[in-house]
Design a protein around this motif. Structure first.
Motif, PDB file in Angstrom:
ATOM      1  N   GLY A   1       0.809  -1.208   0.000  1.00  0.00           N
ATOM      2  CA  GLY A   1       0.000   0.000   0.000  1.00  0.00           C
ATOM      3  C   GLY A   1       0.841   1.256   0.000  1.00  0.00           C
ATOM      4  N   HIS A   2       1.960   1.213   0.752  1.00  0.00           N
ATOM      5  CA  HIS A   2       2.840   2.374   0.794  1.00  0.00           C
ATOM      6  C   HIS A   2       3.467   2.632  -0.576  1.00  0.00           C
ATOM      7  N   ALA A   3       3.839   1.566  -1.266  1.00  0.00           N
ATOM      8  CA  ALA A   3       4.411   1.722  -2.609  1.00  0.00           C
ATOM      9  C   ALA A   3       3.367   2.262  -3.589  1.00  0.00           C
ATOM     10  N   VAL A   4       2.116   1.827  -3.437  1.00  0.00           N
ATOM     11  CA  VAL A   4       1.040   2.382  -4.278  1.00  0.00           C
ATOM     12  C   VAL A   4       0.905   3.885  -4.030  1.00  0.00           C
ATOM     13  N   ALA A   5       0.966   4.295  -2.769  1.00  0.00           N
ATOM     14  CA  ALA A   5       0.913   5.727  -2.458  1.00  0.00           C
ATOM     15  C   ALA A   5       2.080   6.463  -3.101  1.00  0.00           C
ATOM     16  N   ASP A   6       3.263   5.832  -3.146  1.00  0.00           N
ATOM     17  CA  ASP A   6       4.409   6.435  -3.836  1.00  0.00           C
ATOM     18  C   ASP A   6       4.085   6.658  -5.307  1.00  0.00           C
ATOM     19  N   GLY A   7       3.445   5.651  -5.930  1.00  0.00           N
ATOM     20  CA  GLY A   7       3.097   5.785  -7.342  1.00  0.00           C
ATOM     21  C   GLY A   7       2.072   6.875  -7.591  1.00  0.00           C
ATOM     22  N   LEU A   8       1.178   7.097  -6.636  1.00  0.00           N
ATOM     23  CA  LEU A   8       0.211   8.194  -6.751  1.00  0.00           C
ATOM     24  C   LEU A   8       0.875   9.549  -6.565  1.00  0.00           C
ATOM     25  N   ARG A   9       1.984   9.561  -5.815  1.00  0.00           N
ATOM     26  CA  ARG A   9       2.856  10.719  -5.611  1.00  0.00           C
ATOM     27  C   ARG A   9       2.347  11.702  -4.577  1.00  0.00           C
TER      28      ARG A   9
END
Length: 854
Positions: A104-112
């Motif tokens: 989930g944290h990596a997904v948030a990174d992708g959302l920026r």
């Protein structure tokens, strides 16, 4: 990480689910990537026999950290594309404990731009629960939501005003967990849209229909973003047969263990070295209480140095160059170890093989067979005083994997005697590797937490850190007359601070070295009716010409910097140009580009806090700096030097210092709309054509090291504001010039656009020829000359002989200020403004006008 590269990491000769499939008849049916992503194992669980084991999650199967982070990051980018930049900036990401906290944290990174929160099974003393839900099939079912910001899950309002909630889990099997979450949160904070994200969608046809019914029931849109899709085929009686097979295998393993207990030779355990990472102050160790884009920026800046500390300790091991290194996270603490792993990959380079996985609460059968996903397991006691009491914990596929060193990462709550006990995690790891490194991250406790005094509750760690939050951009109408979507100002509002000084006093202080020009503001020029009429006429006459230049530079940027660049204009002359470029991209291509305004100060560099904010919200490689025009190229050089200094001081890397401008008469940049020196009407005025915003201010008593540079919003000048008129007049000509822009952009992209620095050479010549001996007092081009007349004490104006309508406003301003205009030949610009080279207040007459002559 590309999909192809990820596949190359996960493919194996034998499918790691074949052992279970052959014995229980369990089958995966789906797209071609499914078996590369997933293996199968059996677990001791009365609710579900099989376990889908992900090869890219980094939980049970050690995997390259870059592959693990890349898998989530790519899903986040897909969500961002689905929502569009504007909605993505307002999204909130929620991940599930324990398996998907890192994903989930990596997904948030992708959302920026998205803040992140994950559910937790660890209650924290004094932190009020904001919600919770049950995960029916899990080994431990209760999830708590403990955000520090109580408004985080409210999403800024209700209904249409609420943010999109993005829910992330490793697999979407029945949908029960996600639906339970949405139902609980929707009752508290209803919103119109949810996005579910998972690595794999394994629902049955009935479960897929149920999601559509549920969305209609709550009156919200529910989207699904997954990497792979399929189903699990389970024959009748699989649960009972699976439990029996687990019991049989575990009994066999117990007998073998008893038989070999006395045959184990005593060997020296691997050394355990504690590594102090100097974790960045104010950054949470994970998303248990929320993790903001500002936290992300601070962590990104600190990762390289922390990886270097680990690498230095690895070099002190018996083998100075370990070939295989495992970074081992701890249950819910997945993201921080993952990012330490990605940084360690970069630090060690191709000479070492870095892998990442984490410990877990889930008991899974281990079978040493290439067709089974869990080959080995280490068992050790829980070491974080869990709320549900003591119990066993596990690390899978670590024993026998040939790791030369293991870096164990835990939080300070888990740094207990149990961790260091003879049967604890560190001792178990030391049995299977040559060197164990332990790094302990400070357990973050929200500033709002109040000790409860209830016996048996975990005590907040002594290393509690206060959150360090970067400021947010300012937007209209609260700051500037531009629409909020036009630009976000990476400035602090100094509107209530008295900063203006008489022009003559400012000039004397600047030239004497007593003050920097950015420490004060000139009194805003109020145009006469005659000058205002001249601006209006000039705008109408040049609108098509400017629209052509806007389109040309924008098309060049889109062609060379990708389809979704982040426009960052240099305040304030670059801001109207950035807004126009954004409007061109939207009008011609339907792109909703992000646009910000940032401060850069000659001699002082760029706003480092603003750069850190940009890096926290966007990929620095996507940032395109925008300015109005070039003169002699001073800001071009300033930006390049500032970016180099920023990176050298530990700031996030990847920013391209090249500036894209509307007009490049100085031959200083590669990306431009034109190299002609002509009248850009936005140069004729100050704040009243730039959203009513002042020049930027940098003064030590007003701007701290973590602050944005300052600026003022001149609300009182609203009656004179022509910012909207300027934009609308030019944008109205976009369709008219579209064909010309296409041809011009095509020609430029094929041309040699290397900077000639012709303007700089001319400025040096003029500086010496006129006895000025200071290039900073020579301001070439229509735009810079206008600034001299509006803000500084001009000495004289050099005008290219025969220059026509482009200089009408220059001649009018010069007449009003009593400044001579001298026509010259061989000038590469339409005009050049010269600041009085030996200015004191005595160099002006009693009426404040500049003295004629030297």
């Amino acid at each position: 990480m590309s999909e192809r590269a990820t596949r190359e990491e996960t493919v194996d000769v034998v499918w790691s689910g074949s052992w279970v499939a052959e014995r229980l008849g369990v089958a995966l049916e789906g797209d071609g990537e499914l078996q590369e992503l997933l293996g199968l194992a059996l677990r001791r669980n009365p609710k579900r026999a099989h376990l889908l084991v992900s090869n890219v999650l980094g939980k049970h199967v050690p995997q390259r950290p870059s592959v693990v982070h890349g898998a989530g990051f790519e899903l986040g980018e897909r969500v961002r594309a689905l929502l569009g930049d504007r909605e993505a900036r307002r999204a909130v990401v929620l991940g599930y404990a324990e398996t998907a906290t890192g994903l989930g944290h990596a997904v948030a990174d992708g959302l920026r731009d998205a803040p992140y929160l994950h559910s937790t099974r660890r209650p924290v003393a004094g932190v009020e629960q904001a919600g919770g839900f049950e995960e029916a099939h899990s080994h431990a079912t209760s999830h708590l939501l403990l955000p520090e910001d109580r408004d985080l899950l409210a999403g800024g309002g209700t209904g249409a005003d609420a943010s999109v909630l993005v829910l992330v889990d490793d697999e979407f099997s029945t949908g029960n967990t996600v639906l339970n979450t949405i139902r609980a949160l929707h009752a508290l904070h209803p919103r119109e849209r949810y996005v579910i994200v998972a690595l794999v969608d394994m629902r049955s046809a009935g479960d897929r229909d149920r999601l559509a019914v549920f969305a209609a029931e709550i009156g919200a849109r529910v989207d699904l973003v997954t990497r792979s899709t399929g189903t699990v085929a389970l024959p009748d009686g699989v649960l009972e047969r699976g439990q029996a097979l687990v019991a049989e295998r575990e009994a066999e393993q117990a007998i073998r263990a008893e038989g070999s207990a006395g045959a184990v030779e005593d060997t020296d355990s691997a050394p355990v070295t504690r590594v102090d990472l100097d974790w960045p102050a104010g950054v949470p160790d994970g998303g248990r209480h929320g993790f903001t884009p500002a936290h992300r920026a601070a962590l990104e800046a600190a990762l390289p140095s922390m990886a270097d500390r680990i690498a230095a300790e690895l070099g002190d091991a018996a083998d100075p160059a370990p070939r295989r290194v495992l970074v081992l996270g701890f249950e819910e603490l997945m993201y921080a170890p993952l990012r330490l792993g990605t940084a360690l990959e970069a630090a060690l380079g191709a000479d070492a093989e870095v892998r990442y996985s984490t410990t877990t609460r889930s008991p899974v059968l281990a079978v040493d067979d290439p067709g089974y996903a869990i080959r080995t397991r280490l068992v050790f006691p829980a070491h974080d005083d869990p709320a549900d009491g003591p119990g066993d914990r596990y690390a899978y596929n670590v024993a026998g994997a040939g790791f030369d060193a293991v870096v164990a990462v835990v939080d300070s709550t888990a740094d207990t005697p149990e961790l260091h006990a003879p049967d604890g995690l560190l001792a178990r790891l030391a049995e299977h590797t040559g060197h164990v490194l332990l790094t302990v991250l400070p357990s973050y406790v929200p500033a709002t937490a109040a000790p409860t005094g209830v016996p048996g509750t975990p005590t907040p760690a002594p290393e509690r850190q206060e959150p360090a939050v970067l400021p947010e951009p300012l937007r209209g109408p609260d700051f500037s007359s531009y629409a909020p979507e036009d630009v976000g100002w990476l400035l602090q509002d100094l509107s209530d601070t008295e900063l203006e000084a008489p022009t003559e006093e400012r000039e004397e202080a600047i030239q004497s070295g007593g003050a920097h020009y950015a420490e004060s503001l000139p009194v805003e020029y109020q145009p006469s009716a005659e000058y205002q009429a001249l601006f209006t006429a000039a705008l109408e006459a040049s609108a098509a010409r400017i629209a052509r230049a806007v389109g040309t530079v924008t098309e060049t940027v889109l062609a060379e910097r990708g389809p979704r660049p982040v426009l960052v204009s240099l305040a304030r002359a670059g801001t109207p140009v950035g807004v126009l470029m954004r409007r061109w991209a939207q009008h011609r291509h339907g792109l909703d580009l992000s646009h910000y305004a940032i401060s850069i100060v000659r001699g002082r560099g760029i706003d480092a806090t603003a750069l850190r904010w940009l890096a926290a919200h966007h990929d620095p490689a996507d940032v395109v700096f925008v300015d109005g025009w070039t003169g002699k190229g001073a800001i071009t050089r300033e930006l390049a030097a500032a970016i180099t200094e920023f990176e050298a001081s530990g700031g996030p890397a990847g920013f391209d210092p090249e500036i894209s401008v509307l007009a490049d008469p100085g031959g200083c940049v590669r990306t431009y709309g034109t190299r002609e020196d002509f009248l850009i009407p936005s140069a004729c005025l100050n704040s009243t054509v730039s959203g009513l915003i002042s020049r930027t201010v940098l003064r030590a008593d007003l701007v701290g090291p973590e602050d944005f540079h300052g600026g003022k919003f001149y609300r009182e000048l609203a009656d004179s504001d022509v910012s909207g008129l300027f934009l609308d007049t030019i944008a109205a000509r976009f369709d008219e010039v579209a064909g010309q822009v296409e041809a011009a952009a095509k020609e430029l992209l094929a041309a040699d656009r290397a900077p000639t620095w012709e303007g700089w050479a001319a400025v040096e010549r003029i500086s010496e020829e006129y006895g000025i001996h200071d290039v900073n007092l020579v301001k070439p081009g229509v735009g810079e000359t206008t600034r001299v007349l509006l803000r500084r004490v001009p000495w004289k104006i050099l005008a290219k002989r025969g220059a026509g309508a482009d200089l009408e406003h220059i001649r009018l301003l010069a007449e009003q200020r009593g400044v001579p205009v001298e026509e010259v030949d061989d000038l590469p610009y339409s005009c050049v403004g010269l600041i009085h080279p030996r200015f004191t207040r005595g160099a002006t007459g009693a009426d404040g006008k500049a003295v004629r002559g030297a």
